[in-house]
Design an enzyme around this catalytic site. Structure first.
Site, PDB file in Angstrom:
ATOM      1  N   GLY A  31       1.081  -1.335   0.205  1.00  0.00           N
ATOM      2  CA  GLY A  31      -0.277   0.048   0.272  1.00  0.00           C
ATOM      3  C   GLY A  31       0.556   1.466   0.276  1.00  0.00           C
ATOM      4  CG  HIS A  37       3.552   0.994  -5.274  1.00  0.00           C
ATOM      5  ND1 HIS A  37       3.786   1.706  -4.789  1.00  0.00           N
ATOM      6  CD2 HIS A  37       4.222  -0.278  -4.908  1.00  0.00           C
ATOM      7  CE1 HIS A  37       4.578   1.657  -3.588  1.00  0.00           C
ATOM      8  NE2 HIS A  37       4.702   0.174  -3.477  1.00  0.00           N
ATOM      9  CD  GLN A 155      11.390  -7.138  -1.440  1.00  0.00           C
ATOM     10  OE1 GLN A 155      10.660  -7.094  -0.120  1.00  0.00           O
ATOM     11  NE2 GLN A 155      10.072  -6.665  -2.347  1.00  0.00           N
TER      12      GLN A 155
END
Length: 282
Positions: A31, A37, A155
């Site tokens: 979020g 994003h 990541q």
């Protein structure tokens, strides 16, 4: 735009899509959405018939309770932003209980050492938490492709390794870093910076770019020492680490080898906010 909060409802939607031979893309997020994003979402929309955006602040990847509590949350704003992009986006926004039940705990993974350096050295258990939630989301959504930004490059490599180890049938797509006009890598955490610090945080990207110009003419050790010296002169920032590492193994560089890709990685504190960034060097 469809919004699901329960796995069963999402599973039913996915089954319907599969029955129609439609491809599915997944964009996992926590979020506090921004243009970074949205760039992932747009790429997913171009490459798939249907796109699921997950919005879930995952407690198991936070090594500090205070950081988890301060993480920005604004679901209504996120939903409106996605709706502007496309009405066809599917949002999966589960509760912690829906994901973990009564056992809010990470699985333990073996990432072949990718998790022992840089972020892994400073954030105990972080990547086990990341691996856990990403595996759960992949198995729940069952996408053809899943999209992750290269800002969190370590990541990204760890997720690729997890998919390989678990033999999961999903393609992991890495997407370029989106930056603010002055160069700061876009991050949900940027909202917590003061306006002055946010403006001055272009210093992070500028030092990465200078490190790139030095790479190949100066040794890695000399570049690391230069970066540490520069941050020592800048009172706003507290340098946690700067590393030059092999992209594939994330192993800190000892000697430059031909046909290998290297990347500079950095973590900095500003206004008590932890910021990370990276840049390919060759």
């Amino acid at each position: 735009m469809k919004i699901f909060h329960q796995k069963n409802a999402l599973n039913s939607f996915v089954e319907e899509e599969r029955n129609k031979n439609r491809t599915i893309g997944l964009v996992p997020t926590m979020g506090a959405l921004h243009k970074g994003h949205i760039s992932l979402v747009k790429k997913a929309l171009l490459e798939n018939d249907s796109v699921v955006v997950s919005i879930f602040v995952n407690p198991t990847q936070f090594d500090k309770k205070d950081d988890l509590e301060k993480y920005p949350r604004n679901f209504d704003k996120d939903a409106e932003l996605l709706k502007v992009v496309s009405d066809d986006i599917v949002v999966f926004a589960p509760t912690v209980d829906e994901i973990y039940g009564d056992n809010i705990k990470s699985e333990t993974y073996q990432f072949d050492g990718l998790d022992k350096v840089m972020e892994g050295e400073f954030r105990t258990g972080h990547f086990d938490g990341v691996g856990t939630i990403v595996e759960l989301l992949l198995r729940t959504v069952d996408p053809d492709k899943a999209y992750f930004g290269e800002k969190d490059f370590q990541q990204l490599q760890i997720i690729r390794k997890m998919v390989e180890i678990k033999k999961l049938p999903y393609t992991i797509i890495g997407c370029p870093i989106e930056r603010e006009p002055h160069g700061l890598a876009m991050s949900s955490r940027n909202e917590r910076l003061s306006p002055t610090t946010r403006d001055e945080a272009n210093f992070i990207y500028e030092t990465l770019k200078t490190a790139k110009t030095k790479f190949g003419t100066e040794s890695a050790q000399e570049i690391v020492q230069w970066v540490e010296s520069e941050y020592g002169k800048h009172p706003i920032f507290d340098l946690e680490y700067f590393e030059i590492a092999d992209e594939a193994t994330l192993t800190p560089i000892l000697k430059i080898k031909n046909n290998q890709k290297y990347r500079a990685f950095i973590a900095v504190y500003a206004d008590g906010v932890r910021l990370i960034d990276n840049l390919r060097l060759n």
